[in-house]
Design an enzyme around this catalytic site. Structure first.
Site, short mmCIF file in Angstrom:
data_model
loop_
_atom_site.label_atom_id
_atom_site.label_comp_id
_atom_site.label_asym_id
_atom_site.label_seq_id
_atom_site.Cartn_x
_atom_site.Cartn_y
_atom_site.Cartn_z
N ASP A 1 -11.32 14.53 3.17
CA ASP A 1 -10.09 13.85 2.73
C ASP A 1 -9.54 14.45 1.43
OD1 ASP A 1 -12.51 12.73 1.69
OD2 ASP A 1 -11.41 10.99 0.92
N HIS B 1 -7.26 5.81 -3.55
CA HIS B 1 -8.39 6.11 -2.67
C HIS B 1 -8.98 4.81 -2.12
CE1 HIS B 1 -12.20 7.93 -1.33
NE2 HIS B 1 -11.61 9.09 -1.42
ZN LIG Z 1 -12.70 10.74 -0.88
ZN LIG Z 2 -15.78 11.94 -1.44
#
Ligand SMILES: [Zn+2]
Ligand SMILES: [Zn+2]
Length: 264
Positions: free
Chosen positions: A21, A231
């Site tokens: 990610d 996040h």
């Molecule tokens: Zn991450």
């Molecule tokens: Zn990570």
């Protein structure tokens, strides 16, 4: 691209760690720049393994990158993890250091520190004087300007002290590290991951992530100007409870949602 930012203006990319990610979009971006005929240098700062990953991708996709691509390591492989800020990059206007984070794989945050912020021109003092653009450049840097007739213009009279130096710290991903307080004291803007609400503390600890409360405690302890959170775990459809949790500890907290702009 979606928000109108030109990839051609991008010259430096900082990658914290190699979870998908955080870097998988890089192959597409680097390749698109190639297809668009980029000629300017691009600098990527990343963990040491990124270079091999990119090169392998270029090899199997038979891609030849035709612009100067420089990949810099954010730490040396095999080295004992540092617990300090380490200088990474320096330019005329700002410097970048790595922040020691602890995640399930090696991970660095980034501290961007402004250098030599320009002095502010006192408009009321110069409005009657026809000064060329280079005069303003000198004065903003705190230097005298001498015109063709030998007249000297001093920054002491014509400008004000610059604003305080701005510092932006990017901390993602990491378990809660209260010891960062001594490294990041007085940061103007702290971005800190807030993957979970504090009710998911065991999950956060297991996955080397932080909770909203932990990020807010750090922002409070370093007397940050503001906290940007992000996040978030995909489990959260409504982020307002997370924002409320942060603001109860550190009022100047914001959801760092994609497409939102914040002054540093
Ligand atoms: Zn991450
Ligand atoms: Zn990570």
């Amino acid at each position: 691209m979606k928000y109108g930012f030109k990839a051609s203006k991008l010259s430096h990319i900082f990658i914290s760690h190699l979870h998908g990610d955080h870097f998988l979009g890089l192959m597409g971006l680097v390749s698109s720049m190639n297809l668009n005929g980029r000629t300017d240098e691009l600098h990527i700062y990343a963990p040491p393994e990124l270079k091999g990953l990119l090169e392998y991708h270029f090899k199997v996709s038979d891609t030849e990158i035709r612009y100067p691509l420089h990949i810099h390591e954010t730490f040396s492989s095999g080295a004992e993890p540092s617990r300090k800020l380490e200088p990474l990059f320096d330019s005329r206007d700002f410097s970048v250091s790595t922040i020691p984070l602890i995640h399930s794989i090696p991970c660095k945050g980034f501290l961007i520190t402004e250098k030599n912020p320009p002095r502010k021109i006192r408009k009321e003092m110069i409005q009657d004087q026809a000064l060329p653009p280079e005069a303003f450049e000198n004065l903003k840097l705190g230097m005298d300007y001498t015109d063709a007739s030998g007249k000297v213009y001093s920054p002491n009279l014509l400008t004000e002290e610059p604003k305080p130096i701005r510092k932006y710290a990017f901390c993602s991903d990491t378990r809660y590290l209260p010891e960062l307080a001594s490294l990041l004291n007085g940061i103007t803007t702290l971005y800190h991951e807030t993957t979970f609400g504090h009710d998911y503390l065991p999950r956060a600890e297991l996955t080397y992530h932080s909770t909203v409360s932990q990020a807010a405690w750090l922002a409070r302890d370093i007397q940050a100007g503001k906290l940007l959170m992000g996040h978030f775990s995909a489990r959260y459809r409504d982020l307002n409870p997370l924002l409320e949790e942060a603001q109860a500890i550190f009022p100047n907290s914001y959801l760092g949602l994609e497409g939102t702009t914040f002054p540093v």
